[in-house]
Design a protein around this motif. Structure first.
Motif, mmCIF file in Angstrom:
data_model
loop_
_atom_site.group_PDB
_atom_site.id
_atom_site.type_symbol
_atom_site.label_atom_id
_atom_site.label_comp_id
_atom_site.label_asym_id
_atom_site.label_seq_id
_atom_site.Cartn_x
_atom_site.Cartn_y
_atom_site.Cartn_z
ATOM 1 N N UNK A 174 43.273 28.945 42.490
ATOM 2 C CA UNK A 174 44.795 29.196 42.754
ATOM 3 C C UNK A 174 45.103 30.781 42.313
ATOM 4 N N UNK A 175 44.853 31.116 41.214
ATOM 5 C CA UNK A 175 45.046 32.247 40.734
ATOM 6 C C UNK A 175 44.439 33.421 41.646
ATOM 7 N N UNK A 176 43.230 33.325 42.119
ATOM 8 C CA UNK A 176 42.422 34.239 42.762
ATOM 9 C C UNK A 176 43.093 34.420 44.290
ATOM 10 N N UNK A 177 43.433 33.169 44.804
ATOM 11 C CA UNK A 177 44.023 33.595 46.357
ATOM 12 C C UNK A 177 45.305 34.051 46.109
ATOM 13 N N UNK A 178 45.952 33.748 45.249
ATOM 14 C CA UNK A 178 47.591 34.361 45.014
ATOM 15 C C UNK A 178 47.502 35.932 44.750
ATOM 16 N N UNK A 179 46.232 36.111 43.854
ATOM 17 C CA UNK A 179 46.058 37.429 43.624
ATOM 18 C C UNK A 179 45.689 38.239 44.642
ATOM 19 N N UNK A 180 45.084 37.825 45.517
ATOM 20 C CA UNK A 180 44.567 38.543 46.957
ATOM 21 C C UNK A 180 45.600 38.620 47.710
ATOM 22 N N UNK A 181 46.464 37.589 47.948
ATOM 23 C CA UNK A 181 47.583 37.532 48.895
ATOM 24 C C UNK A 181 48.523 38.527 48.589
ATOM 25 N N UNK A 182 48.861 38.581 47.121
ATOM 26 C CA UNK A 182 49.917 39.505 46.742
ATOM 27 C C UNK A 182 49.234 40.946 46.681
ATOM 28 N N UNK A 183 48.214 41.250 46.381
ATOM 29 C CA UNK A 183 47.534 42.611 46.759
ATOM 30 C C UNK A 183 47.753 43.027 48.107
ATOM 31 N N UNK A 184 47.410 42.244 48.990
ATOM 32 C CA UNK A 184 47.927 42.818 50.454
ATOM 33 C C UNK A 184 49.013 42.872 50.689
ATOM 34 N N UNK A 185 49.996 42.030 50.169
ATOM 35 C CA UNK A 185 51.433 42.164 50.613
ATOM 36 C C UNK A 185 52.142 43.209 49.758
#
Length: 193
Positions: free
Chosen positions: A118-129
């Motif tokens: 979960x931490x990993x996918x949230x980090x990836x999404x937030x980096x894009x956004x």
């Protein structure tokens, strides 16, 4: 309002002799994606960001070709790491997946912990956004990490009760500016009518 959508790849060609990240779309999964690519609700999409797993890239490529948008792949958007067990027969897989969601602070049979995924996918999404580019964003990924992302943005604890229905090819959406969920999991077919 910009919309962010998370789409899970639809059905894949299952081959126990091939590592799961290298599985591609099945003919059914490809046909479902092609129908989606022709739907108008993706017209404002300016960014398509996919997991680097083959099935996610194939899904993203079909949609990107129709929209004329480049694909960005992000290695860390991969599905939860299940390499410790490799391919599991469906009944056994479902049991282990149930444990993965029920005990997110534990590594079930060597799988990546739910909290870490979960931490990993949230980090990836937030980096894009965080780039704040104009237009809608389409993430193309996987069921388990997609569910973990949904749980994060909806404020729910990690729980399989929030998982997409069986079969893949589902999407949820949230508002880019507020991160408020606009709708939960919906089958592609609901959005292509």
């Amino acid at each position: 309002m910009s919309i962010v959508r998370y789409l899970t790849h639809p059905q894949v060609q299952i081959d126990p002799s091939v590592p799961v990240p290298q599985w591609g779309l099945s003919p059914v999964g490809r046909a479902r994606t092609e129908a989606l690519a022709n739907a108008g609700w993706l017209a404002n999409t300016t960014q398509i960001v996919a997991s680097s797993e083959r099935k996610a890239i194939e899904t993203a490529e079909i949609i990107a070709a129709k929209l004329g948008v480049m694909i960005e792949t992000r290695e860390a958007m991969h599905e939860n790491d299940r390499s410790a067990t490799g391919f599991l027969k469906p009944a056994e897989f479902e049991q282990v997946a149930d444990q993965f969601f029920a005990e997110p602070h534990l590594s079930v049979r060597g799988w990546e912990r739910g909290v870490d995924a979960q931490s990993r996918i949230v980090r990836e999404a937030e980096a894009v956004l965080s780039r704040n580019r104009a237009g809608d964003v389409l993430f193309v990924g996987h069921g388990a990490v997609g569910t973990l992302l949904f749980c994060h943005y909806s404020g729910h604890p990690i729980d399989r009760a929030y998982d997409q229905p069986a079969g893949g090819g589902h999407v949820f959406a949230f508002a880019r500016e507020t991160r408020q969920i606009l709708h939960g999991w919906r089958r592609l077919e609901e959005l292509t009518r």
